[in-house]
Every structure is written in structure tokens, then in C-alpha cells.
Write a protein that holds these residues in place. Structure first.
Motif, PDB file in Angstrom:
ATOM      1  N   LEU A 402       0.831  -1.197   0.000  1.00 59.18           N
ATOM      2  CA  LEU A 402       0.000   0.000   0.000  1.00 59.18           C
ATOM      3  C   LEU A 402       0.870   1.254   0.000  1.00 59.18           C
ATOM      4  O   LEU A 402       2.043   1.207   0.388  1.00 59.18           O
ATOM      5  N   GLY A 405       1.744   5.146   4.775  1.00 57.51           N
ATOM      6  CA  GLY A 405       0.812   5.805   5.687  1.00 57.51           C
ATOM      7  C   GLY A 405      -0.634   5.402   5.551  1.00 57.51           C
ATOM      8  O   GLY A 405      -1.505   5.979   6.218  1.00 57.51           O
ATOM      9  N   THR A 406      -0.950   4.391   4.724  1.00 62.63           N
ATOM     10  CA  THR A 406      -2.356   4.030   4.497  1.00 62.63           C
ATOM     11  C   THR A 406      -2.737   2.686   5.106  1.00 62.63           C
ATOM     12  O   THR A 406      -3.895   2.282   5.009  1.00 62.63           O
ATOM     13  N   GLU A 407      -1.785   2.000   5.746  1.00 67.93           N
ATOM     14  CA  GLU A 407      -2.077   0.638   6.207  1.00 67.93           C
ATOM     15  C   GLU A 407      -3.164   0.610   7.272  1.00 67.93           C
ATOM     16  O   GLU A 407      -4.124  -0.166   7.178  1.00 67.93           O
ATOM     17  N   SER A 409      -5.493   2.770   8.031  1.00 68.21           N
ATOM     18  CA  SER A 409      -6.810   3.162   7.526  1.00 68.21           C
ATOM     19  C   SER A 409      -7.413   2.059   6.666  1.00 68.21           C
ATOM     20  O   SER A 409      -8.630   1.850   6.665  1.00 68.21           O
ATOM     21  N   ALA A 410      -6.570   1.315   5.937  1.00 66.74           N
ATOM     22  CA  ALA A 410      -7.079   0.201   5.126  1.00 66.74           C
ATOM     23  C   ALA A 410      -7.603  -0.923   6.009  1.00 66.74           C
ATOM     24  O   ALA A 410      -8.638  -1.534   5.698  1.00 66.74           O
ATOM     25  N   ASP A 459       4.251  -0.478   4.074  1.00 67.76           N
ATOM     26  CA  ASP A 459       2.833  -0.555   4.405  1.00 67.76           C
ATOM     27  C   ASP A 459       2.209  -1.639   3.537  1.00 67.76           C
ATOM     28  O   ASP A 459       2.508  -1.731   2.338  1.00 67.76           O
ATOM     29  N   PRO A 485      -7.115   1.786  -0.346  1.00 72.58           N
ATOM     30  CA  PRO A 485      -7.098   3.232  -0.588  1.00 72.58           C
ATOM     31  C   PRO A 485      -7.131   3.533  -2.076  1.00 72.58           C
ATOM     32  O   PRO A 485      -6.601   2.752  -2.893  1.00 72.58           O
TER      33      PRO A 485
END
Length: 487
Positions: A402, A405-407, A409-410, A459, A485
């Protein structure tokens, strides 16, 4: 519905009552029964014990209990009907509810499960296993039903020695194989015998690190890159190193041949031990199987395996292929008798392997997992072409990489979709960041400690494609794609 049948409780002859105080025993019994009804302990419709039984339980005269029942019937607390006994009456006055501490509601269970770790339980080969069990029990010697040998059943050790040599390139006589109840049990025994500290890949099962720590063995992280563990970070202080050379868990990919040779050289030079967790060695899809590191040096490598991925974790059968010098200490640590794995299941597995049923099951599962993997890759290419899938040449899971910084939130978005899936950070050694900042381990391409500190950890989502049933797998992939994302 008939209120006489809709009983909240059938007491039979067991009705504990405390007749507190002194005085008339009939009056005390009536007070106790009224309070039981008033408090809600005896719900409307509850059948009371026959008066003879209650009299015997409470040490009262039968007439005393019979008179108490009759008077409470007259007062409306109880009701009696021929052939149905005496019950608590359906009274008009509401019963005060019993106040119990409120327990928090359980979190809703996920609808879909893509957490790695186990095969779909519905594909267990029941018919073939049952056939092996019948043959094994019919041929079992009498001593199989006595106190077990902590080495494990010789039939299974012989079968495993042949199978592991043929399939995994393992060099071992049956006398070097000690059976255990799974990989975790094997690690616990090795921790007791070898002591610490150990080195371990910076990505791995937290459970294994916690298990070692609970036995006084600390672990320090080795960096992981595209070629596997950075074994150049090993030192003379390390008593052992825990590796997943065939398929690094969970990032994927085999340990590079040069590093396989280097870790064996380290073990020989320092007297250290390589602990090889061969957790999914049979499952290869796009390349030839990678042989076990144990085959390079059986005196410095322990191979740990189990049937938890190939058959079922409920069988609780694993094995350690040990250097000769460790066999006796490990057996001593295990105890004087086998107390972890069923002898009958060991005999059944021995027949399952010898008959060829195990090979057939592995081939069947390999085809199934490959198809599952291809469906995962196709779904992501179609609906999320901006993400990259790695670790797909082998195993039962893949890593969906990913954007930085999106892990987290995923993972949260997946939960909203009713999908259980884990982030790559869940497997990261807690000391990995400190090790990188200290400059002790450099990722591939990093030329200095400063460069190493600047390289962030990846991530991603660790997607287990083996667990869901056939009916729900495509729906699980749909939920996964919705949780990713946007580009």
C-alpha cells in the motif's frame, strides 16, 4: 403456548433453600419459597420438586412440605394441576427482576476472513484420513496403547524421514526426529534447551517471539529485504537464529542462496544454531521447491515442521529434525512420557504418509491455493491496479503493498466492510525501528546507517487466501478491494 409447558426451568428434585431463623418450619419454608418467587429465582411456570423429594432434601417432615405447598397454592403463589405437579403460578403481580452486572456486548464477528494462518477446514480429507485410521489401528502394536515414548511413535518418525528427504531435501535418520504438538511446542522445547539470546527476522509471528520471551529467550531483529533475512547481522553473542528460509513469513520470497550458505558458515564458526521454520514448504506455484537449509548442515540446523497448513491445526502433530547432540536434551525437556500428541493420530498420519494420501492431499491443496491466488491477483489487477502484490510464488498468503501511511486506515476500512485482515505492521518486531536507527542492520541499497534510518518500513496487508470457504471467497475479495485506498 400452554404456560404449564413453557417453563423457564425444570428443577426436578434439586431446589436448594435456606430456612433461616427459628420457629415454625412450615412458616420458614413458605417464606423461603415466596422470596424465591418474588426475586425472580423461581420464574412463572417453573415446576417444583415433589414434596417427598423436597422434604428429604431439607430434612423436613413430608406433611410439613405438603401443607406449605397447599397454603401457597391457596395464596396464589403456586398452582397445582393433576398430572403436572406443583408449579409457580402465572401471577398478575410482576416479579422483581434479578439485577446482574451488565456485560459488554461482543464485537460483531467479521463476515469474511482473510487472516492468514490456516487452510479452509472444510477441505480436510475425511474419507482418506478415516481409511488410514482404520488401517493404523488394526495394525497397531500393543505398546501403542501404553505410556508413550517422548521421541514419538517410531512408525511416524520413519515415515517422516522418508518423506522429508524426498520432498524437502532433509538429511535425517528417524532417530533424529522428535515429534511435538506443533511448531510452537518445538520452539518452546528448543528455548529450554538452547537458551538465549536469539536473532529473528524483523517480520515474523508475534506469537513465536512472545513464546520465546516467556521462556527467558529474548530476540533481536534481523532486517529483511528482497533476498530474505540479512544474516550478515548475526553475531557471536546469538545462540540461535529463527528463520523462514523457504518462504519468508510474511513478506514472501526464499532466502538467497548466498545467505543460506552464509548462515550455515555463521553456525559452524560460532557454534550457533539455525532454527528453520518450514511452515509451508510444500506449497510452491511458479518455481521449483526450495530445499531445506537443514540439508546443508544437519549438525547446525534444526528443521521444525507440522501439518497445520497441509492438513489441520487441530491434529497437533509437529516434528523437529535435530542435530545428534540435541536429541537427548530435547527429549529430556519433553518429559519421560508422551503427553502432547495422540499416539493413534501419530499412527494414522504415518499410514497417511506411507499410503501416498498425504502427497495427494498436498497436490490437491496446491492446485486449490494456486487458483485462489490467481483470483486474488486478477481481482486486484482489475479493481486496484495501483497496488502491488508480492510473495505470491508460494505459500497460503500474499502481501498487498500500500502507499506509505495508508495501512491502518485500510485495516479499519476492511473492518467496516466486515472483513478480517491484518496489516504488515502487525508482524514487525517491536525492536526493528531501534535496530535500524542504531545502524546495526541496513536494508538492501542502503549505503550507511543514516540511509538505513531513512528507509521506512513497508505498508501493506497480509491477505490469507486459504481460509475462506468456496462460497464466500469472491465476496471476501470484493470487500478487500472496497477497503483499499484509492489511487
Amino acid at each position: 403456548m400452554n404456560s404449564w409447558v413453557n417453563s423457564a426451568e425444570i428443577l426436578g428434585s434439586d431446589l436448594p433453600l435456606e430456612l433461616s431463623g427459628t420457629g415454625n418450619r412450615r412458616a420458614l419454608l413458605m417464606d423461603a419459597l415466596r422470596e424465591a418467587v418474588r426475586s425472580g429465582r423461581l420464574a412463572p411456570g417453573t415446576r417444583l420438586p415433589p414434596y417427598r423429594s423436597l422434604a428429604a432434601d431439607l430434612g423436613l417432615a413430608r406433611n410439613t412440605v405438603a401443607d406449605a405447598y397447599a397454603e401457597l397454592v391457596a395464596e396464589g403463589w403456586l398452582a397445582a394441576r393433576q398430572g403436572s405437579g406443583t408449579r409457580v403460578a402465572e401471577r398478575a403481580v410482576p416479579v422483581t427482576p434479578v439485577h446482574r452486572p451488565r456485560t459488554p456486548e461482543r464485537a460483531a464477528r467479521p463476515v469474511h476472513d482473510l487472516v492468514q494462518g490456516q487452510p479452509d477446514p472444510s477441505v480436510f480429507p475425511r474419507t482418506a484420513w478415516l481409511a488410514s485410521a482404520r488401517r493404523a489401528l488394526a495394525a497397531a502394536p500393543d505398546d501403542a496403547f501404553g505410556p508413550g515414548d517422548p521421541h514419538g511413535r517410531p512408525e511416524l518418525r520413519r515415515a517422516l524421514a522418508g518423506y522429508l528427504a524426498r520432498v524437502r531435501g532433509v538429511r535425517a535418520a528417524p532417530e533424529r526426529i522428535v515429534l511435538c504438538s506443533g511448531a510452537a511446542h518445538g520452539l518452546r522445547l528448543l528455548a529450554e534447551v538452547v537458551g538465549g539470546p536469539w536473532a529473528a527476522e524483523e517480520y515474523g509471528l508475534p506469537f513465536h517471539r512472545e513464546l520465546l520471551a516467556s521462556h527467558g529467550v529474548g530476540t533481536r531483529p534481523l532486517g529483511v529485504d528482497a533476498d530474505g533475512a540479512r544474516v550478515d547481522g548475526l553475531t557471536r553473542r546469538d545462540r540461535a537464529v529463527l528463520l523462514t528460509p523457504a518462504h519468508q513469513f510474511p513478506t514472501g520470497g526464499p532466502l538467497h542462496p548466498a545467505r543460506r550458505a552464509a548462515v550455515v558458515d555463521w553456525a559452524r564458526a560460532t557454534g550457533g544454531l539455525v532454527v528453520e521454520d518450514d511452515y509451508d514448504g510444500e506449497f510452491r506455484y511458479d518455481r521449483q521447491p526450495v530445499g531445506a537449509v537443514q540439508g546443508l548442515d544437519p549438525e547446525h540446523v534444526v528443521l521444525v515442521g507440522s501439518v497445520s497448513k497441509s492438513l489441520s491445526p487441530t491434529l497437533r502433530i509437529g516434528w523437529m529434525v535435530l542435530p545428534q547432540r540435541l536429541v537427548a536434551p530435547v527429549v529430556a525437556a519433553k518429559g519421560e512420557r508422551e503427553q502432547f500428541s495422540s499416539a493413534t493420530e501419530q499412527l494414522t498420519l504415518a499410514d497417511f504418509v506411507e499410503s501416498g494420501a498425504y502427497d495427494r492431499q498436498v497436490r490437491r491443496m496446491r492446485q486449490r491455493h494456486r487458483r485462489r491466488r490467481d483470483q486474488l491477483v486478477a481481482a486486484l489487477e482489475r479493481r486496484a491496479p495501483h497496488v502491488r502484490v508480492t510473495g505470491i510464488a508460494a505459500g497460503l498468503h500474499a502481501v498487498v503493498e500500500l502507499p506509505p501511511g495508508t495501512e491502518r486506515s485500510a485495516v479499519r476500512a476492511a473492518a467496516w466492510q466486515g472483513l478480517a485482515v491484518e496489516g504488515l505492521a502487525d508482524y514487525l518486531h517491536p525492536g526493528a525501528a531501534d535496530a535500524r536507527h542504531a545502524g546495526g542492520v541496513r536494508p538492501a541499497g542502503a549505503s550507511s546507517a543514516a540511509d538505513a534510518a531513512e528507509v521506512p518500513h513497508r505498508d501493506g496487508l497480509v491477505v490469507g487466501y486459504a481460509t475462506p470457504g468456496e462460497a464466500g471467497y469472491l465476496e471476501a475479495l470484493d470487500a478487500l478491494c472496497r477497503a483499499l485506498p484509492p489511487e
